[in-house]
Design an enzyme around this catalytic site. Structure first.
Site, PDB file in Angstrom:
ATOM      1  N   PRO A  46       0.809  -1.212   0.000  1.00  0.00           N
ATOM      2  CG  PRO A  46      -0.575  -1.475   1.819  1.00  0.00           C
ATOM      3  CD  PRO A  46       0.687  -1.962   1.231  1.00  0.00           C
ATOM      4  CD  GLU A  47       4.274   3.182  -3.432  1.00  0.00           C
ATOM      5  OE1 GLU A  47       4.367   4.371  -3.783  1.00  0.00           O
ATOM      6  OE2 GLU A  47       4.935   2.272  -3.943  1.00  0.00           O
TER       7      GLU A  47
ATOM      8  CG  HIS B 179      -1.169 -13.930   7.810  1.00  0.00           C
ATOM      9  ND1 HIS B 179      -0.133 -14.146   8.698  1.00  0.00           N
ATOM     10  CD2 HIS B 179      -0.954 -14.779   6.788  1.00  0.00           C
ATOM     11  CE1 HIS B 179       0.668 -15.094   8.216  1.00  0.00           C
ATOM     12  NE2 HIS B 179       0.186 -15.492   7.056  1.00  0.00           N
TER      13      HIS B 179
ATOM     14  NE  ARG C  46       4.901  -8.976   2.805  1.00  0.00           N
ATOM     15  CZ  ARG C  46       4.986  -8.526   1.562  1.00  0.00           C
ATOM     16  NH1 ARG C  46       6.129  -8.030   1.128  1.00  0.00           N
ATOM     17  NH2 ARG C  46       3.967  -8.555   0.761  1.00  0.00           N
TER      18      ARG C  46
ATOM     19  NE  ARG D   7      18.228  17.392   2.296  1.00  0.00           N
ATOM     20  CZ  ARG D   7      17.125  17.119   3.010  1.00  0.00           C
ATOM     21  NH1 ARG D   7      16.293  18.074   3.374  1.00  0.00           N
ATOM     22  NH2 ARG D   7      16.870  15.890   3.379  1.00  0.00           N
TER      23      ARG D   7
END
Length: 271
Positions: free
Chosen positions: A2-3, A91, A110, A152
């Site tokens: 998931p993003e 799970h 996970r 940066r």
DNA sequence: AATCGCGCCTGACGGC
DNA sequence: TGCCGTCAGGCGCGAT
């Protein structure tokens, strides 16, 4: 994995089922997620009502009459609405049982995800307070990113994946946005001019909003809260496409490891 | 202050 | 077939 688009898809999917529902019970089958699920969660939630559901970055915020549940889906987390009699999978770590006899069920093989509690002001939570702007908001614009990028030295891909700079850009969409912007992922952030930073901001907004429209990206295990997969993977230009021809120029797409992450790019189109 | 590398965790996959 | 090593990756955290 998931993003932001997957979390947004999940948020939109579960909201109508949760809004104004009472909570009759909370079942924690596995408390060992990224951080331990608070032992007091059931006591805090039982008898409360869900008043709103929001997203901040990849965090889901479920507001109740007593406080807010903060959830993160990590790498493999997903949320479903199922009848509370449905037998849990191996799970399925947590159920929030509702007065409509359904429950919000968290599955996370996970266990990189998290379920936390904040009594008030969830945006002030330690994990949220220093997050960068939402990528689809007006606060995320060329001026902001250009200013943040000066001096940066870090590679641009790592820079845009830093949630303190901008939230919600994970590995898949970082690769895709850099391809659309024509920027090589390894370029030093401070060396990119304003015009190209503007292009990158536009590319991030474009790829994320398209992915939300497609219901997210399903590569391994993401499914929306109704169990259906996302379809954005069909629109991926470079991610997972090493040795395939670049959709723009036909040259071979390169895969290289960058900070233990897979970077896919076209050497010809991305400079 | 900025950057780097680690570790959490399971399932999929490839090689033998 | 089955076992084992490797990889995937979000992201906070401690070290530099």
């Amino acid at each position: 994995m998931p993003e932001l688009p997957e979390v947004e898809t999940t948020c939109q999917g579960i909201t109508p089922h949760l809004l104004n529902q009472g909570i009759t019970n909370v079942i924690v089958r596995q408390a060992k997620l990224r951080w331990a699920v608070p032992a007091s969660l059931a006591a805090k939630l039982t008898g409360q009502t869900i008043v709103s559901i929001n997203r901040r970055g990849k965090y889901l915020l479920i507001d109740t009459t007593n406080g807010t549940v903060i959830m993160h889906l990590g790498m493999s987390g997903s949320l479903r609405i199922v009848p509370s009699t449905t037998e849990p999978d191996k799970h399925d770590h947590l159920d929030i049982v509702l007065t409509n006899h359904h429950c919000l069920r968290l599955r996370d093989p996970r266990r990189f995800g998290a379920v936390l509690w904040k009594k008030e002001n969830p945006l002030q939570h330690k994990l949220l307070i220093n997050l960068g702007p939402e990528p689809l908001s007006d606060a995320f614009n060329g001026e902001y990113l250009f200013k943040a990028s000066r001096h940066r030295k870090i590679a641009i891909k790592q820079f845009i994946m830093n949630s303190h700079i901008v939230v919600g850009v994970g590995n898949i969409y970082a690769n895709e946005a850099l391809f659309i912007a024509g920027i090589r992922p390894t370029i030093g952030t401070g060396r990119i001019n304003r015009q190209r930073i503007d292009q990158l901001v536009g590319a991030i907004k474009l790829v994320l909003s398209k992915a939300i429209k497609a219901g997210g990206t399903t590569l391994r295990d993401f499914t929306a809260s109704d169990g259906r997969p996302g379809y954005f993977q069909q629109q991926l230009n470079v991610y997972n496409r090493n040795n395939e021809p670049c959709p723009q120029c036909g040259n071979t797409i390169i895969l290289r490891q960058q900070n233990q992450r897979a970077s896919y790019y076209c050497r010809h189109c991305q400079t």
